[in-house]
Design an enzyme around this catalytic site. Structure first.
Site, PDB file in Angstrom:
ATOM      1  N   SER A  58       0.845  -1.206   0.000  1.00  0.00           N
ATOM      2  CA  SER A  58       0.000   0.000   0.000  1.00  0.00           C
ATOM      3  C   SER A  58       0.870   1.242   0.000  1.00  0.00           C
ATOM      4  O   SER A  58       1.989   1.225   0.535  1.00  0.00           O
ATOM      5  CB  SER A  58      -0.886   0.014   1.251  1.00  0.00           C
ATOM      6  OG  SER A  58      -1.503   1.282   1.387  1.00  0.00           O
ATOM      7  N   TYR A  68      -1.187  -0.758  10.141  1.00  0.00           N
ATOM      8  CA  TYR A  68      -1.427  -1.143   8.735  1.00  0.00           C
ATOM      9  C   TYR A  68      -0.223  -0.745   7.883  1.00  0.00           C
ATOM     10  O   TYR A  68       0.293  -1.548   7.105  1.00  0.00           O
ATOM     11  CB  TYR A  68      -2.705  -0.461   8.238  1.00  0.00           C
ATOM     12  CG  TYR A  68      -3.018  -0.731   6.785  1.00  0.00           C
ATOM     13  CD1 TYR A  68      -3.548  -1.959   6.386  1.00  0.00           C
ATOM     14  CD2 TYR A  68      -2.780   0.227   5.795  1.00  0.00           C
ATOM     15  CE1 TYR A  68      -3.838  -2.220   5.049  1.00  0.00           C
ATOM     16  CE2 TYR A  68      -3.061  -0.021   4.464  1.00  0.00           C
ATOM     17  CZ  TYR A  68      -3.596  -1.241   4.097  1.00  0.00           C
ATOM     18  OH  TYR A  68      -3.875  -1.500   2.763  1.00  0.00           O
TER      19      TYR A  68
END
Ligand SMILES: NC(=O)c1ccc[n+]([C@@H]2O[C@H](COP(=O)([O-])OP(=O)(O)OC[C@H]3O[C@@H](n4cnc5c(N)ncnc54)[C@H](O)[C@@H]3O)[C@@H](O)[C@H]2O)c1
Length: 257
Positions: free
Chosen positions: A148, A163
């Site tokens: 990401s 995350y």
């Protein structure tokens, strides 16, 4: 046909709105045989995605699917054994399974941290390890892991520090696989999306946040699952035969570095 008869394992494809599903559909259109392990896979989900893909390609999808929780090394091993029994081999892995939680650093508990890291990083390690056993035996193959933009820019869009850290780990893990298994004919690369319109945004991005994020993207729109699927197709196929250890940004220009 970039993947004619290739056996492609794609995790995270149980929902028709997901990046994994879009990847499975595109790969099938390029001739792939599909294996779609997912924690949410069951007979109904498999029947639905199989019917959708068959309609898209105009012939019956060649697809194997079963429930698999990538947090468990044993479940990954069993899934890979079943896939090899079903199709005879594995040519590539695209690991799209993942979870996100938008939280400030201060609000992340030990349990939150473990939840995110266990799926995104340990899960990626588990499924890569099992698939690598097969790829190393045959001396070829391609792995694509989804990270990401959060890992590159320090979080801040969707997902907290846990995350971002998990996805940073995925980038490092993938580079290590590329270095260690390159001599065995195996390539490993990362795709780094920014905000993509999937179920992952539900409950994590408000309509106001969505608008604000889009207004700062040079291409002036959010990513679509098909945008990411295209990058995965490039990295899974021989079009990228000399590309390994790379991180491919698919972010509409939102992070240019
Ligand atoms: N959507 C975005 O904005 C975005 C942005 C950057 C990166 N990503 C990454 O792309 C990947 C795909 O995301 P998406 O948007 O399609 O998400 P999604 O929520 O639509 O799909 C994720 C899939 O992973 C599966 N999954 C979750 N935990 C699992 C487990 N323990 N074992 C097996 N399967 C499990 C879910 O069942 C689901 O099918 C993820 O790794 C995500 O972090 C997404």
């Amino acid at each position: 046909m970039l993947l004619k008869d290739k056996v492609c394992v794609i995790t995270g494809a149980a929902s028709p709105r997901s990046i994994g599903y879009a990847t499975a559909e595109l790969f099938a259109a390029h001739g792939a045989r599909l294996a779609v392990p997912d924690i949410a896979m069951n007979d109904d989900a498999l029947a639905e995605i199989s019917a959708r893909i068959s309609a898209r390609i105009g012939s019956p999808a060649r697809i194997w699917g079963a429930r698999c929780d990538i947090r468990s090394a044993e479940e990954c091993k069993q899934a890979v054994e079943s896939i090899v029994t079903h199709f005879g081999t594995i040519d590539c892995l695209v690991n799209c399974a993942g979870i996100v939680k938008s939280q400030s650093m201060k609000s992340i508990t030990e349990a939150d941290y473990d939840d995110i890291l266990n799926v995104n990083l340990k899960g990626t390690f588990n499924i890569c390890s099992s698939v690598l056993e097969v790829l190393a035996d045959r001396g070829s193959g391609s792995i694509v892991n989804l990270a990401s933009v959060a890992a590159q820019r320090g979080g801040g869009l969707v997902g907290g520090a846990h995350y971002a850290a998990s996805k940073g780990g995925v980038i490092s893990l993938t580079k290590s696989i590329a270095r260690e298994f390159g001599p065995s004919g195996i390539r490993a690369n990362v795709v780094c999306p920014s905000m993509v319109e999937t179920g992952m945004l539900d409950g994590n991005v408000t309509p106001e946040m969505f608008k604000e994020i889009v207004s700062a993207i040079p291409l002036k729109r959010a990513g679509q699952p098909s945008d990411i699927a295209g990058a995965c197709l490039y990295l899974a196929s021989d079009l990228s035969a000399y590309v390994t250890g790379a991180t491919l940004d698919v972010n509409g220009g939102s992070h240019i570095h």
